[in-house]
Design a protein around this motif. Structure first.
Motif, mmCIF file in Angstrom:
data_model
loop_
_atom_site.group_PDB
_atom_site.id
_atom_site.type_symbol
_atom_site.label_atom_id
_atom_site.label_comp_id
_atom_site.label_asym_id
_atom_site.label_seq_id
_atom_site.Cartn_x
_atom_site.Cartn_y
_atom_site.Cartn_z
ATOM 1 N N ASN A 7 1.483 21.278 54.053
ATOM 2 C CA ASN A 7 2.059 21.569 54.853
ATOM 3 C C ASN A 7 3.676 21.098 54.525
ATOM 4 N N GLY A 8 4.636 21.422 53.465
ATOM 5 C CA GLY A 8 5.690 21.844 53.049
ATOM 6 C C GLY A 8 6.739 20.231 52.862
ATOM 7 N N LYS A 9 5.996 19.101 53.174
ATOM 8 C CA LYS A 9 6.632 17.934 53.145
ATOM 9 C C LYS A 9 6.814 17.747 52.009
ATOM 10 N N ILE A 10 8.012 17.287 52.064
ATOM 11 C CA ILE A 10 8.786 16.938 50.218
ATOM 12 C C ILE A 10 8.877 15.545 50.198
ATOM 13 N N SER A 11 8.709 13.877 49.164
ATOM 14 C CA SER A 11 8.935 12.775 49.446
ATOM 15 C C SER A 11 9.059 12.782 47.599
ATOM 16 N N ARG A 12 9.627 11.768 47.509
ATOM 17 C CA ARG A 12 9.879 11.492 46.902
ATOM 18 C C ARG A 12 9.096 9.851 46.584
ATOM 19 N N GLU A 13 8.526 9.450 46.195
ATOM 20 C CA GLU A 13 7.651 8.034 45.825
ATOM 21 C C GLU A 13 7.517 7.393 44.495
ATOM 22 N N MET A 14 7.394 6.655 45.060
ATOM 23 C CA MET A 14 7.400 4.733 43.744
ATOM 24 C C MET A 14 5.862 5.072 43.135
ATOM 25 N N ILE A 15 5.637 5.543 41.849
ATOM 26 C CA ILE A 15 4.352 5.726 41.237
ATOM 27 C C ILE A 15 3.848 4.527 40.406
ATOM 28 N N ARG A 16 4.982 4.272 39.506
ATOM 29 C CA ARG A 16 4.907 3.084 38.416
ATOM 30 C C ARG A 16 6.258 2.267 39.206
ATOM 31 N N VAL A 17 6.244 1.162 38.801
ATOM 32 C CA VAL A 17 7.104 0.094 38.797
ATOM 33 C C VAL A 17 8.811 0.583 37.820
ATOM 34 N N PRO A 18 9.518 1.003 38.123
ATOM 35 C CA PRO A 18 10.578 1.865 36.755
ATOM 36 C C PRO A 18 10.746 0.738 35.750
ATOM 37 N N HIS A 19 10.481 0.356 34.657
ATOM 38 C CA HIS A 19 11.311 -0.300 33.573
ATOM 39 C C HIS A 19 12.892 -0.077 33.374
ATOM 40 N N LYS A 20 13.293 -0.284 32.324
ATOM 41 C CA LYS A 20 14.544 -0.143 31.691
ATOM 42 C C LYS A 20 14.460 1.178 31.289
ATOM 43 N N ARG A 21 15.438 2.007 31.718
ATOM 44 C CA ARG A 21 15.743 3.172 31.815
ATOM 45 C C ARG A 21 15.957 3.566 29.745
ATOM 46 N N LYS A 22 14.643 4.293 29.666
ATOM 47 C CA LYS A 22 14.805 4.641 27.761
ATOM 48 C C LYS A 22 14.546 6.282 27.503
ATOM 49 N N SER A 23 15.631 7.397 27.641
ATOM 50 C CA SER A 23 15.121 8.294 28.048
ATOM 51 C C SER A 23 16.049 8.216 26.847
ATOM 52 N N CYS A 24 15.011 9.788 26.278
ATOM 53 C CA CYS A 24 15.438 9.999 24.856
ATOM 54 C C CYS A 24 16.704 10.596 24.277
ATOM 55 N N SER A 25 16.588 9.492 23.902
ATOM 56 C CA SER A 25 18.047 9.973 23.339
ATOM 57 C C SER A 25 18.658 11.333 22.948
ATOM 58 N N PHE A 26 17.477 11.631 21.732
ATOM 59 C CA PHE A 26 17.700 13.453 21.262
ATOM 60 C C PHE A 26 17.229 14.640 22.346
ATOM 61 N N GLU A 27 17.373 13.672 23.118
ATOM 62 C CA GLU A 27 17.120 15.012 24.521
ATOM 63 C C GLU A 27 18.909 15.651 24.408
ATOM 64 N N ARG A 28 19.558 14.546 24.281
ATOM 65 C CA ARG A 28 20.879 14.760 24.186
ATOM 66 C C ARG A 28 21.472 14.977 23.001
ATOM 67 N N ILE A 29 21.353 15.197 22.060
ATOM 68 C CA ILE A 29 21.658 15.134 20.152
ATOM 69 C C ILE A 29 21.606 16.980 20.389
ATOM 70 N N TYR A 30 19.923 17.115 20.633
ATOM 71 C CA TYR A 30 19.552 18.331 20.580
ATOM 72 C C TYR A 30 18.617 19.172 20.499
ATOM 73 N N PHE A 31 16.995 18.626 20.961
ATOM 74 C CA PHE A 31 16.752 18.955 21.677
ATOM 75 C C PHE A 31 16.980 19.925 23.023
ATOM 76 N N SER A 32 17.535 19.529 24.111
ATOM 77 C CA SER A 32 17.739 20.202 25.530
ATOM 78 C C SER A 32 19.235 21.065 25.233
ATOM 79 N N ARG A 33 18.573 22.633 26.417
ATOM 80 C CA ARG A 33 19.625 23.050 26.174
ATOM 81 C C ARG A 33 21.868 22.146 25.821
ATOM 82 N N GLY A 34 22.394 23.071 25.629
ATOM 83 C CA GLY A 34 23.644 22.632 25.075
ATOM 84 C C GLY A 34 24.371 22.382 26.412
ATOM 85 N N SER A 35 24.063 23.820 27.742
ATOM 86 C CA SER A 35 24.909 24.171 28.910
ATOM 87 C C SER A 35 24.760 23.254 29.696
#
Length: 632
Positions: A302-330
């Motif tokens: 029906n178009g309803k948008i929501s953000r729901e907790m699926i798993r309890v968040p842990h200490k953030r460990k986002s991939c640093s290689f995304e920042r160094i190389y993999f993601s677009r540098g723009s």
């Protein structure tokens, strides 16, 4: 990264919130959503070139009409191939004089005229490069609300455990992969949720025709994802479509794999990278939101948008290689972080050249290292300000105008030294001929290096295997006759395997690991190798939660500088005349430059999930036992 490492996949999801006629009237075409999907995928082609696929789900067709359509390709240009296949029926219809611009005709006759799309780009870290391993994958059923389409950027480390769970449920999975396991796990709980609602409405007296739309309206996607992902160990950004029109994207609780979205009253857009959405939708940075660690973005029919907790968040460990190389540098933040990575290397680089500004040339290889190079040059310029002040103060007012002008105008020597001119095909059978071809992958700029006098500083994103350095880059740079070549890595030493999406699973492929092993042998400490092997074998059958990363002990006797020196020794070609030095980023500076993305397990061995310790344990056992296999 001069070594080619396969890595992340890319996801793209489009949900149109208005009828196709709305977009035809406002934007001149009912293909608005399909066109946006194409752009999202093209702008993320850096994330996957082994395959591509798209799926469209229609929610308002009469029974008997196909409402889920999918195309996948593993051709050399898979995105083009997919969309050529998608558009082929339109060309045929046009030749037969159908009004293909009419949104009503399109919705009833063209398979990909819909309001819900899912696209995927694949970089294969596991499995053959075939259609069977290409997303989106599907689980089909005659009930619309039991159909499931899945595509993701993920690796699960405990596929064996999850596979056994499916067996215990009585299933017979068709393949032993994390993709099939995830699909069947979500599909199982999707079936259970459907069955639960069916019994509920049946007990309330509804007939079967009334029950189906009630199930579609009230399907609890959050509950399905909670139950399905409960035991997942790994990094994932997983997108899914349900046959009746619900959609979701769920992200791992450590935030290892990236996912972003934008929503307004016309459209919901999801992609792996923020700047992709900015470019395709013409948005500002703040308009695009990040799906948080452990969150699910759920879009109901029906178009309803929501953000729901699926798993309890842990200490953030986002991939640093995304920042160094993999993601677009723009991306604004990534661009600044990469510059800072280069800037923070300035002190160690200047120390390595003995502050000899006049006889040092700065450059970079490959092109993706350019931003870090700008940061390094900025840092050198800042140091030069102090040098200029010192030079002027030393003369205590006795400098001529010419001398002052010479000092003030002095700049770092910056040159474009190497150019990757062509992609040579190195398929010649004998190794000697192949190595000769590899050595010519790059061209060099002649006439800018003072023979036997200049030091050449080259910055790279990261040094993983070192193969291209040894067989190509150092050889071609040596042709310029520098006194010394310093290769600078904007990333720290890669010491441990990745198991969350990057194709770095074998320890013996890492030049840092090989250097540590050689150092142990050189220093009479070879027995430590067998000691670590014994410890790994002793915990081989323990639950992953009880495992310890003993591979760290291989590096413990040596400083990072000692390992770097050994790496330089191993990578220097026999016929290279210049002195070679390798300089790496420090862990401390990595976190200074990328403070919000602390995933550094490939550098430190600090895995965010228990499965990581099992993988490094298995990888070391495979190395000792000579097994050419992945550890997960």
């Amino acid at each position: 990264m001069s070594d080619q490492i396969k890595h992340e996949c890319g996801i793209a999801l489009i949900r149109l919130l208005k009828p196709l006629s709305y977009y035809h009237k406002k934007y001149g075409t009912w293909k608005y959503g399909l066109n946006k999907l194409y752009l999202l995928m093209e702008k993320q082609h850096n994330r996957g070139q082994d395959g591509a696929g798209i799926c469209c789900v229609k929610s308002e067709l009469d029974p008997g009409n196909p409402y889920i359509s999918r195309f996948r390709s593993v051709e050399p240009n898979p995105i083009k191939d997919v969309f050529d296949k998608v558009n082929k029926p339109l060309k045929k219809a046009k030749r037969n004089n159908f009004d293909i611009n009419d949104p009503e005709w399109a919705e009833n006759n063209f398979p990909f005229a819909g309001t819900l799309y899912l696209g995927h780009l694949r970089y294969g870290t596991f499995g053959k490069n075939s259609i069977d391993f290409t997303h989106p994958v599907m689980r089909q059923n005659n009930w619309k609300s039991r159909n499931l389409v899945l595509a993701g950027n993920f690796n699960l480390t405990n596929t064996d455990e999850l596979f056994n769970v499916l067996l215990n449920l009585g299933q017979h999975p068709k393949a032993y992969t994390d993709t099939v396991t995830a699909l069947e796990k979500v599909g199982h709980f999707l079936d259970e949720e459907n069955q639960l609602l069916f019994r509920k409405y049946k007990n309330e007296g509804y007939d079967n025709n009334e029950i189906s739309p009630l199930i579609e309206q009230n399907l609890d996607i959050q509950n399905i994802l909670e139950r399905a992902s409960k035991d997942w160990d790994g990094g994932y950004a997983m997108a899914g479509l349900v046959g009746h029109g619900d959609a979701f994207v769920v992200r791992d609780p450590w935030g290892i794999r990236p996912a972003h979205y934008y929503a307004d009253d016309e459209i919901v857009v999801v992609a792996s990278e923020r700047p992709v959405i900015q470019t395709v939708m013409n948005l500002q940075e703040d308009d695009v939101q990040e799906i948080g660690p452990g969150e699910g973005l759920i879009i109901k029919k029906n178009g309803k948008i929501s953000r729901e907790m699926i798993r309890v968040p842990h200490k953030r460990k986002s991939c640093s290689f995304e920042r160094i190389y993999f993601s677009r540098g723009s991306d604004k933040a990534i661009y600044q972080e990469r510059k800072q990575l280069g800037r923070l290397l300035t002190p160690i680089v200047l120390e390595a050249v003995d502050y000899d500004y006049e006889n040092t040339v700065f450059s970079y290889i490959p092109n993706t290292a350019e931003t870090a190079f700008y940061g390094l040059v900025d840092g050198v310029r800042n140091h030069l300000v102090d040098w200029k002040i010192d030079q002027i103060q030393k003369k205590n007012g006795s400098l001529s105008d010419k001398d002052i002008k010479r000092i003030l105008s002095f700049e770092p020597r910056v040159e474009k030294i190497a150019i990757k001119d062509v992609k040579l095909r190195t398929f010649i059978a004998d190794d000697a001929s192949r190595d000769d071809l590899v050595a010519h992958v790059y061209d060099v700029t002649y006439g800018v290096i003072q023979k036997d006098k200049d030091t050449l500083v080259i910055i790279d994103d990261s040094i993983v295997r070192g193969t291209t350095l040894k067989k190509s880059i150092l050889k071609i740079l040596d042709r310029l006759k520098p006194k010394k070549i310093i290769v600078v890595s904007s990333a720290p030493q890669i010491r441990y395997p990745d198991c969350y999406g990057i194709d770095m699973a074998r320890l013996d492929k890492f030049i840092a690991f090989n250097a540590a092993i050689e150092l142990l042998k050189d220093n009479g400490k070879e027995s430590l190798i067998q000691q670590v092997y014994k410890k790994c074998k002793e915990q081989e059958n323990l639950p992953k939660e009880e495992m310890v990363n003993y591979v760290r002990e291989i590096y413990k006797p040596f400083t990072a500088e000692e390992v770097s020196a050994k790496i330089a020794e191993l990578l220097k070609p026999e016929d290279c005349n210049a002195e070679v030095e390798i300089v790496y980023q420090s862990i401390e500076n990595l976190h200074k430059a990328c403070p919000n993305d602390l995933g550094d397990w490939y550098f430190t061995g600090n895995y965010p999930t228990p499965g990581g310790n099992r993988v490094v344990n298995g990888s070391f056992i495979n190395y000792i036992e000579g097994k050419d296999a992945r550890a997960y």
